[in-house]
Design an enzyme around this catalytic site. Sequence first.
Site, mmCIF file in Angstrom:
data_model
loop_
_atom_site.group_PDB
_atom_site.id
_atom_site.type_symbol
_atom_site.label_atom_id
_atom_site.label_comp_id
_atom_site.label_asym_id
_atom_site.label_seq_id
_atom_site.Cartn_x
_atom_site.Cartn_y
_atom_site.Cartn_z
ATOM 1 N N TYR A 1 -67.510 -44.563 88.517
ATOM 2 C CA TYR A 1 -66.719 -45.665 87.958
ATOM 3 C C TYR A 1 -65.436 -45.116 87.320
ATOM 4 O O TYR A 1 -64.342 -45.641 87.525
ATOM 5 C CB TYR A 1 -67.574 -46.412 86.937
ATOM 6 C CG TYR A 1 -66.939 -47.657 86.358
ATOM 7 C CD1 TYR A 1 -66.679 -48.769 87.165
ATOM 8 C CD2 TYR A 1 -66.619 -47.735 85.005
ATOM 9 C CE1 TYR A 1 -66.111 -49.914 86.630
ATOM 10 C CE2 TYR A 1 -66.051 -48.877 84.466
ATOM 11 C CZ TYR A 1 -65.807 -49.968 85.286
ATOM 12 O OH TYR A 1 -65.245 -51.098 84.751
ATOM 13 N N ILE B 1 -65.881 -55.955 76.906
ATOM 14 C CA ILE B 1 -65.555 -57.378 76.874
ATOM 15 C C ILE B 1 -66.856 -58.178 76.930
ATOM 16 O O ILE B 1 -67.797 -57.812 77.657
ATOM 17 C CB ILE B 1 -64.636 -57.749 78.068
ATOM 18 C CG1 ILE B 1 -63.382 -56.852 78.095
ATOM 19 C CG2 ILE B 1 -64.251 -59.228 78.019
ATOM 20 C CD1 ILE B 1 -62.490 -56.916 76.859
HETATM 21 P P1 NAP Z 1 -68.643 -59.413 87.149
HETATM 22 O O1 NAP Z 1 -69.050 -60.450 86.149
HETATM 23 O O2 NAP Z 1 -69.690 -58.597 87.807
HETATM 24 O O3 NAP Z 1 -67.745 -60.136 88.232
HETATM 25 C C1 NAP Z 1 -67.207 -59.415 89.319
HETATM 26 C C2 NAP Z 1 -66.785 -60.405 90.390
HETATM 27 O O4 NAP Z 1 -66.283 -59.635 91.496
HETATM 28 C C3 NAP Z 1 -67.945 -61.250 90.899
HETATM 29 O O5 NAP Z 1 -67.514 -62.557 91.152
HETATM 30 C C4 NAP Z 1 -68.333 -60.513 92.185
HETATM 31 O O6 NAP Z 1 -68.914 -61.328 93.173
HETATM 32 C C5 NAP Z 1 -66.984 -60.034 92.675
HETATM 33 N N1 NAP Z 1 -67.126 -58.939 93.613
HETATM 34 C C6 NAP Z 1 -67.819 -57.782 93.416
HETATM 35 N N2 NAP Z 1 -67.769 -57.031 94.513
HETATM 36 C C7 NAP Z 1 -67.016 -57.715 95.432
HETATM 37 C C8 NAP Z 1 -66.612 -57.461 96.747
HETATM 38 N N3 NAP Z 1 -66.951 -56.323 97.389
HETATM 39 N N4 NAP Z 1 -65.857 -58.384 97.381
HETATM 40 C C9 NAP Z 1 -65.502 -59.532 96.759
HETATM 41 N N5 NAP Z 1 -65.868 -59.846 95.507
HETATM 42 C C10 NAP Z 1 -66.616 -58.938 94.841
HETATM 43 O O7 NAP Z 1 -67.640 -58.337 86.481
HETATM 44 P P2 NAP Z 1 -66.653 -58.469 85.224
HETATM 45 O O8 NAP Z 1 -67.335 -57.918 84.042
HETATM 46 O O9 NAP Z 1 -66.046 -59.814 85.171
HETATM 47 O O10 NAP Z 1 -65.540 -57.387 85.650
HETATM 48 C C11 NAP Z 1 -64.366 -57.736 86.350
HETATM 49 C C12 NAP Z 1 -63.465 -56.511 86.416
HETATM 50 O O11 NAP Z 1 -63.190 -56.043 85.097
HETATM 51 C C13 NAP Z 1 -64.087 -55.334 87.164
HETATM 52 O O12 NAP Z 1 -63.092 -54.669 87.927
HETATM 53 C C14 NAP Z 1 -64.590 -54.435 86.053
HETATM 54 O O13 NAP Z 1 -64.647 -53.082 86.433
HETATM 55 C C15 NAP Z 1 -63.522 -54.668 84.995
HETATM 56 N N6 NAP Z 1 -63.978 -54.369 83.628
HETATM 57 C C16 NAP Z 1 -64.911 -55.143 83.002
HETATM 58 C C17 NAP Z 1 -65.305 -54.841 81.701
HETATM 59 C C18 NAP Z 1 -66.315 -55.673 80.936
HETATM 60 O O14 NAP Z 1 -66.552 -55.373 79.750
HETATM 61 N N7 NAP Z 1 -66.897 -56.706 81.526
HETATM 62 C C19 NAP Z 1 -64.766 -53.721 81.051
HETATM 63 C C20 NAP Z 1 -63.833 -52.936 81.732
HETATM 64 C C21 NAP Z 1 -63.445 -53.288 83.004
HETATM 65 P P3 NAP Z 1 -70.506 -61.302 93.504
HETATM 66 O O15 NAP Z 1 -71.033 -62.428 92.702
HETATM 67 O O16 NAP Z 1 -70.584 -61.533 94.950
HETATM 68 O O17 NAP Z 1 -71.021 -59.962 93.099
#
Ligand code: NAP
Length: 251
Positions: free
Chosen positions: A160, A193
Amino acid sequence: MNIAGAKVLLTGGGRGIGRFLVERLAAESAEVFVLERDEALCAELRAIEGGKVNALSCDVSSADAVDAALKQVFDAGFDPDVLVNNAGIIHSEPLVNMLARGVDRVHSRENWRRVMAIDLDSVFFVTGRVVDQMLAKRRKGVVISISSIAANGNPGQTAYSAAKAGVNAMTQTWAKELGAMGLRFAAIAPGFIDTPSTREALSEAVLTRLQQQVPLRRLGNMDSIYLAVRHIIENDYLTGTVLEVDGGLVI
Ligand code: NAP
Protein backbone atom coordinates in the site's frame (compact mmCIF):
# COMPACT_ATOMS: atom_id res chain seq x y z
CA MET A 1 -11.88 26.24 -12.43
CA ASN A 2 -15.49 26.47 -11.25
CA ILE A 3 -17.11 23.34 -9.88
CA ALA A 4 -20.56 24.29 -11.14
CA GLY A 5 -20.84 22.93 -14.67
CA ALA A 6 -17.49 21.08 -14.54
CA LYS A 7 -17.45 17.53 -15.89
CA VAL A 8 -15.87 15.30 -13.27
CA LEU A 9 -14.86 11.68 -13.90
CA LEU A 10 -14.33 9.78 -10.64
CA THR A 11 -13.19 6.20 -10.01
CA GLY A 12 -14.58 4.03 -7.21
CA GLY A 13 -17.53 6.24 -6.32
CA GLY A 14 -19.80 3.49 -5.04
CA ARG A 15 -18.89 3.65 -1.37
CA GLY A 16 -16.90 5.55 1.23
CA ILE A 17 -14.98 8.70 0.34
CA GLY A 18 -15.73 8.36 -3.38
CA ARG A 19 -19.49 8.19 -2.81
CA PHE A 20 -19.32 11.23 -0.53
CA LEU A 21 -17.36 13.18 -3.17
CA VAL A 22 -19.87 12.24 -5.90
CA GLU A 23 -22.83 13.47 -3.83
CA ARG A 24 -21.12 16.74 -2.82
CA LEU A 25 -19.86 17.49 -6.35
CA ALA A 26 -23.31 16.81 -7.84
CA ALA A 27 -24.91 19.02 -5.14
CA GLU A 28 -22.59 21.83 -6.30
CA SER A 29 -23.84 21.35 -9.88
CA ALA A 30 -20.89 19.42 -11.31
CA GLU A 31 -21.71 16.71 -13.86
CA VAL A 32 -20.22 13.49 -12.51
CA PHE A 33 -19.39 10.25 -14.33
CA VAL A 34 -18.30 7.35 -12.11
CA LEU A 35 -16.30 4.25 -13.01
CA GLU A 36 -17.16 1.72 -10.30
CA ARG A 37 -16.59 -2.04 -10.27
CA ASP A 38 -19.92 -3.05 -8.73
CA GLU A 39 -22.93 -2.80 -11.09
CA ALA A 40 -25.45 -2.59 -8.21
CA LEU A 41 -23.58 0.45 -6.84
CA CYS A 42 -23.56 1.96 -10.36
CA ALA A 43 -27.36 1.62 -10.47
CA GLU A 44 -27.59 3.39 -7.08
CA LEU A 45 -25.39 6.21 -8.36
CA ARG A 46 -27.46 6.67 -11.54
CA ALA A 47 -30.56 6.98 -9.32
CA ILE A 48 -29.16 9.94 -7.34
CA GLU A 49 -31.69 12.78 -7.59
CA GLY A 50 -30.96 15.65 -9.94
CA GLY A 51 -29.80 13.55 -12.90
CA LYS A 52 -26.22 14.85 -12.75
CA VAL A 53 -24.60 11.50 -11.97
CA ASN A 54 -23.90 8.74 -14.46
CA ALA A 55 -21.99 5.52 -13.76
CA LEU A 56 -20.49 2.65 -15.68
CA SER A 57 -19.33 -0.67 -14.31
CA CYS A 58 -15.54 -0.99 -14.75
CA ASP A 59 -12.66 -2.68 -12.96
CA VAL A 60 -10.10 0.13 -13.18
CA SER A 61 -7.21 -2.24 -12.45
CA SER A 62 -7.69 -3.77 -15.92
CA ALA A 63 -6.22 -1.78 -18.83
CA ASP A 64 -8.65 -3.34 -21.32
CA ALA A 65 -11.67 -2.60 -19.11
CA VAL A 66 -10.52 1.01 -18.64
CA ASP A 67 -9.99 1.52 -22.39
CA ALA A 68 -13.45 0.08 -23.20
CA ALA A 69 -15.25 2.08 -20.50
CA LEU A 70 -13.54 5.36 -21.35
CA LYS A 71 -14.37 4.87 -25.04
CA GLN A 72 -18.04 4.68 -24.02
CA VAL A 73 -17.68 7.75 -21.75
CA PHE A 74 -16.04 9.87 -24.48
CA ASP A 75 -18.40 8.58 -27.24
CA ALA A 76 -21.30 9.70 -25.03
CA GLY A 77 -19.87 13.26 -25.25
CA PHE A 78 -18.51 13.36 -21.69
CA ASP A 79 -15.15 15.15 -21.98
CA PRO A 80 -13.74 15.43 -18.43
CA ASP A 81 -12.49 18.73 -17.00
CA VAL A 82 -11.57 16.96 -13.76
CA LEU A 83 -10.44 13.41 -13.02
CA VAL A 84 -10.52 12.10 -9.45
CA ASN A 85 -8.56 8.85 -9.07
CA ASN A 86 -10.17 7.56 -5.88
CA ALA A 87 -10.61 3.78 -6.31
CA GLY A 88 -8.30 1.89 -4.02
CA ILE A 89 -7.92 -0.82 -1.45
CA ILE A 90 -6.14 -0.62 1.88
CA HIS A 91 -4.02 -3.70 2.58
CA SER A 92 -1.90 -4.44 5.66
CA GLU A 93 0.73 -7.21 5.70
CA PRO A 94 4.27 -7.24 7.10
CA LEU A 95 7.24 -7.98 4.82
CA VAL A 96 8.00 -11.05 6.96
CA ASN A 97 5.40 -12.36 9.40
CA MET A 98 7.63 -13.46 12.28
CA LEU A 99 4.70 -15.05 14.13
CA ALA A 100 3.81 -17.43 11.25
CA ARG A 101 4.70 -21.09 11.76
CA GLY A 102 4.86 -23.76 9.06
CA VAL A 103 3.89 -21.47 6.17
CA ASP A 104 5.75 -19.04 3.93
CA ARG A 105 6.35 -16.04 6.21
CA VAL A 106 7.15 -13.64 3.38
CA HIS A 107 4.60 -11.08 2.10
CA SER A 108 2.30 -12.74 -0.43
CA ARG A 109 3.30 -11.84 -3.99
CA GLU A 110 -0.32 -12.26 -5.06
CA ASN A 111 -1.36 -9.58 -2.55
CA TRP A 112 1.49 -7.33 -3.69
CA ARG A 113 0.30 -7.57 -7.33
CA ARG A 114 -3.38 -7.04 -6.40
CA VAL A 115 -2.62 -3.89 -4.39
CA MET A 116 -0.32 -2.54 -7.10
CA ALA A 117 -2.97 -3.25 -9.76
CA ILE A 118 -5.79 -1.46 -7.94
CA ASP A 119 -3.88 1.34 -6.18
CA LEU A 120 -1.19 2.19 -8.75
CA ASP A 121 -1.85 0.65 -12.20
CA SER A 122 -5.42 2.03 -12.22
CA VAL A 123 -4.17 5.61 -11.77
CA PHE A 124 -1.74 5.15 -14.67
CA PHE A 125 -4.32 3.51 -16.97
CA VAL A 126 -7.15 6.00 -16.36
CA THR A 127 -5.01 9.16 -16.27
CA GLY A 128 -3.23 8.34 -19.54
CA ARG A 129 -6.48 8.03 -21.50
CA VAL A 130 -8.17 10.99 -19.82
CA VAL A 131 -5.21 13.33 -20.29
CA ASP A 132 -5.01 12.28 -23.95
CA GLN A 133 -8.69 13.24 -24.34
CA MET A 134 -8.16 16.56 -22.49
CA LEU A 135 -5.30 17.39 -24.86
CA ALA A 136 -7.28 16.34 -27.94
CA LYS A 137 -10.22 18.52 -26.85
CA ARG A 138 -7.86 21.37 -25.80
CA ARG A 139 -9.42 21.46 -22.32
CA LYS A 140 -7.63 22.88 -19.28
CA GLY A 141 -7.99 19.93 -16.92
CA VAL A 142 -7.08 18.92 -13.41
CA VAL A 143 -6.26 15.43 -12.14
CA ILE A 144 -6.63 14.70 -8.41
CA SER A 145 -5.41 11.36 -7.05
CA ILE A 146 -6.32 10.14 -3.58
CA SER A 147 -3.03 8.99 -2.07
CA SER A 148 -2.31 8.36 1.62
CA ILE A 149 0.12 9.43 4.32
CA ALA A 150 1.29 5.77 4.08
CA ALA A 151 3.35 7.00 1.08
CA ASN A 152 5.90 8.14 3.68
CA GLY A 153 6.40 4.46 4.61
CA ASN A 154 3.97 2.82 7.02
CA PRO A 155 5.18 -0.26 8.92
CA GLY A 156 3.01 -3.26 8.02
CA GLN A 157 1.85 -1.78 4.71
CA THR A 158 4.65 -2.46 2.18
CA ALA A 159 2.46 -2.75 -0.93
CA TYR A 160 0.00 0.00 0.00
CA SER A 161 2.81 2.43 0.94
CA ALA A 162 4.72 1.68 -2.28
CA ALA A 163 1.61 2.12 -4.44
CA LYS A 164 0.70 5.45 -2.85
CA ALA A 165 4.32 6.69 -3.10
CA GLY A 166 4.08 5.81 -6.80
CA VAL A 167 0.89 7.86 -7.08
CA ASN A 168 2.68 10.87 -5.56
CA ALA A 169 5.65 10.43 -7.93
CA MET A 170 3.38 10.22 -10.99
CA THR A 171 1.50 13.33 -9.82
CA GLN A 172 4.72 15.35 -9.61
CA THR A 173 6.04 13.95 -12.89
CA TRP A 174 2.85 14.80 -14.78
CA ALA A 175 2.69 18.28 -13.21
CA LYS A 176 6.13 19.02 -14.70
CA GLU A 177 5.47 17.19 -17.99
CA LEU A 178 2.07 18.71 -18.80
CA GLY A 179 1.88 22.03 -16.95
CA ALA A 180 2.74 23.96 -20.12
CA MET A 181 -0.39 22.45 -21.73
CA GLY A 182 -2.58 23.96 -19.00
CA LEU A 183 -3.09 20.68 -17.16
CA ARG A 184 -2.76 20.47 -13.36
CA PHE A 185 -2.11 17.45 -11.14
CA ALA A 186 -2.36 17.10 -7.37
CA ALA A 187 -2.70 14.34 -4.79
CA ILE A 188 -4.52 14.30 -1.48
CA ALA A 189 -2.94 12.28 1.33
CA PRO A 190 -5.56 11.51 3.96
CA GLY A 191 -4.63 10.30 7.40
CA PHE A 192 -7.25 8.29 9.31
CA ILE A 193 -10.67 9.19 7.94
CA ASP A 194 -13.90 8.09 9.56
CA THR A 195 -15.29 5.81 6.84
CA PRO A 196 -17.06 2.46 6.99
CA SER A 197 -13.87 0.83 5.59
CA THR A 198 -11.73 2.34 8.37
CA ARG A 199 -14.17 1.10 11.01
CA GLU A 200 -14.23 -2.38 9.39
CA ALA A 201 -10.41 -2.55 9.26
CA LEU A 202 -9.61 -1.24 12.75
CA SER A 203 -11.06 -2.13 16.14
CA GLU A 204 -12.45 0.55 18.46
CA ALA A 205 -9.43 0.06 20.77
CA VAL A 206 -6.95 0.58 17.91
CA LEU A 207 -8.86 3.64 16.68
CA THR A 208 -8.78 5.18 20.17
CA ARG A 209 -5.01 4.61 20.38
CA LEU A 210 -4.42 6.06 16.90
CA GLN A 211 -6.41 9.18 17.69
CA GLN A 212 -4.07 9.89 20.62
CA GLN A 213 -1.21 10.15 18.06
CA VAL A 214 -3.08 12.75 15.98
CA PRO A 215 -2.38 16.34 17.10
CA LEU A 216 -6.07 17.19 16.58
CA ARG A 217 -7.00 14.04 18.61
CA ARG A 218 -9.72 12.80 16.26
CA LEU A 219 -10.35 11.04 12.95
CA GLY A 220 -10.90 13.17 9.87
CA ASN A 221 -14.33 13.30 8.32
CA MET A 222 -15.11 12.85 4.65
CA ASP A 223 -16.00 16.53 4.34
CA SER A 224 -12.32 17.38 4.99
CA ILE A 225 -11.43 15.40 1.86
CA TYR A 226 -14.16 17.10 -0.15
CA LEU A 227 -12.86 20.53 0.93
CA ALA A 228 -9.38 19.53 -0.31
CA VAL A 229 -10.81 18.37 -3.66
CA ARG A 230 -12.70 21.65 -3.99
CA HIS A 231 -9.59 23.69 -3.16
CA ILE A 232 -7.52 21.90 -5.81
CA ILE A 233 -10.21 22.32 -8.48
CA GLU A 234 -10.78 26.00 -7.74
CA ASN A 235 -7.18 27.16 -7.21
CA ASP A 236 -5.73 27.45 -10.73
CA TYR A 237 -2.16 28.12 -9.52
CA LEU A 238 -1.87 24.85 -7.65
CA THR A 239 -0.10 21.89 -9.23
CA GLY A 240 2.32 19.11 -8.23
CA THR A 241 1.13 19.34 -4.62
CA VAL A 242 0.53 16.43 -2.27
CA LEU A 243 -1.97 17.89 0.17
CA GLU A 244 -1.95 16.15 3.55
CA VAL A 245 -5.33 16.03 5.28
CA ASP A 246 -4.38 14.18 8.44
CA GLY A 247 -4.99 16.33 11.54
CA GLY A 248 -1.22 16.93 11.76
CA LEU A 249 -0.24 13.24 11.97
CA VAL A 250 2.86 13.48 9.73
CA ILE A 251 4.35 16.66 11.23
P1 NAP B 1 -13.75 2.09 0.24
O1 NAP B 1 -14.82 2.48 1.20
O2 NAP B 1 -13.25 0.69 0.25
O3 NAP B 1 -14.24 2.49 -1.21
C1 NAP B 1 -13.44 2.24 -2.34
C2 NAP B 1 -14.32 2.31 -3.58
O4 NAP B 1 -13.48 2.01 -4.70
C3 NAP B 1 -15.45 1.29 -3.55
O5 NAP B 1 -16.61 1.84 -4.11
C4 NAP B 1 -14.88 0.16 -4.41
O6 NAP B 1 -15.85 -0.61 -5.08
C5 NAP B 1 -14.08 0.94 -5.44
N1 NAP B 1 -13.09 0.10 -6.08
C6 NAP B 1 -12.15 -0.66 -5.46
N2 NAP B 1 -11.44 -1.34 -6.37
C7 NAP B 1 -11.94 -0.99 -7.60
C8 NAP B 1 -11.63 -1.35 -8.91
N3 NAP B 1 -10.64 -2.22 -9.20
N4 NAP B 1 -12.34 -0.80 -9.92
C9 NAP B 1 -13.34 0.08 -9.66
N5 NAP B 1 -13.70 0.45 -8.42
C10 NAP B 1 -13.00 -0.07 -7.39
O7 NAP B 1 -12.43 3.00 0.45
P2 NAP B 1 -12.26 4.47 1.07
O8 NAP B 1 -11.87 4.34 2.48
O9 NAP B 1 -13.40 5.33 0.69
O10 NAP B 1 -10.94 4.93 0.27
C11 NAP B 1 -10.99 5.66 -0.93
C12 NAP B 1 -9.58 6.09 -1.30
O11 NAP B 1 -9.02 6.85 -0.23
C13 NAP B 1 -8.63 4.92 -1.54
O12 NAP B 1 -7.75 5.23 -2.61
C14 NAP B 1 -7.86 4.83 -0.24
O13 NAP B 1 -6.58 4.27 -0.40
C15 NAP B 1 -7.77 6.29 0.16
N6 NAP B 1 -7.56 6.50 1.60
C16 NAP B 1 -8.53 6.21 2.51
C17 NAP B 1 -8.30 6.44 3.86
C18 NAP B 1 -9.34 6.17 4.93
O14 NAP B 1 -9.08 6.47 6.11
N7 NAP B 1 -10.51 5.64 4.59
C19 NAP B 1 -7.06 6.94 4.29
C20 NAP B 1 -6.08 7.20 3.33
C21 NAP B 1 -6.36 6.99 2.00
P3 NAP B 1 -16.24 -2.12 -4.61
O15 NAP B 1 -17.44 -1.90 -3.77
O16 NAP B 1 -16.53 -2.83 -5.86
O17 NAP B 1 -15.07 -2.67 -3.87
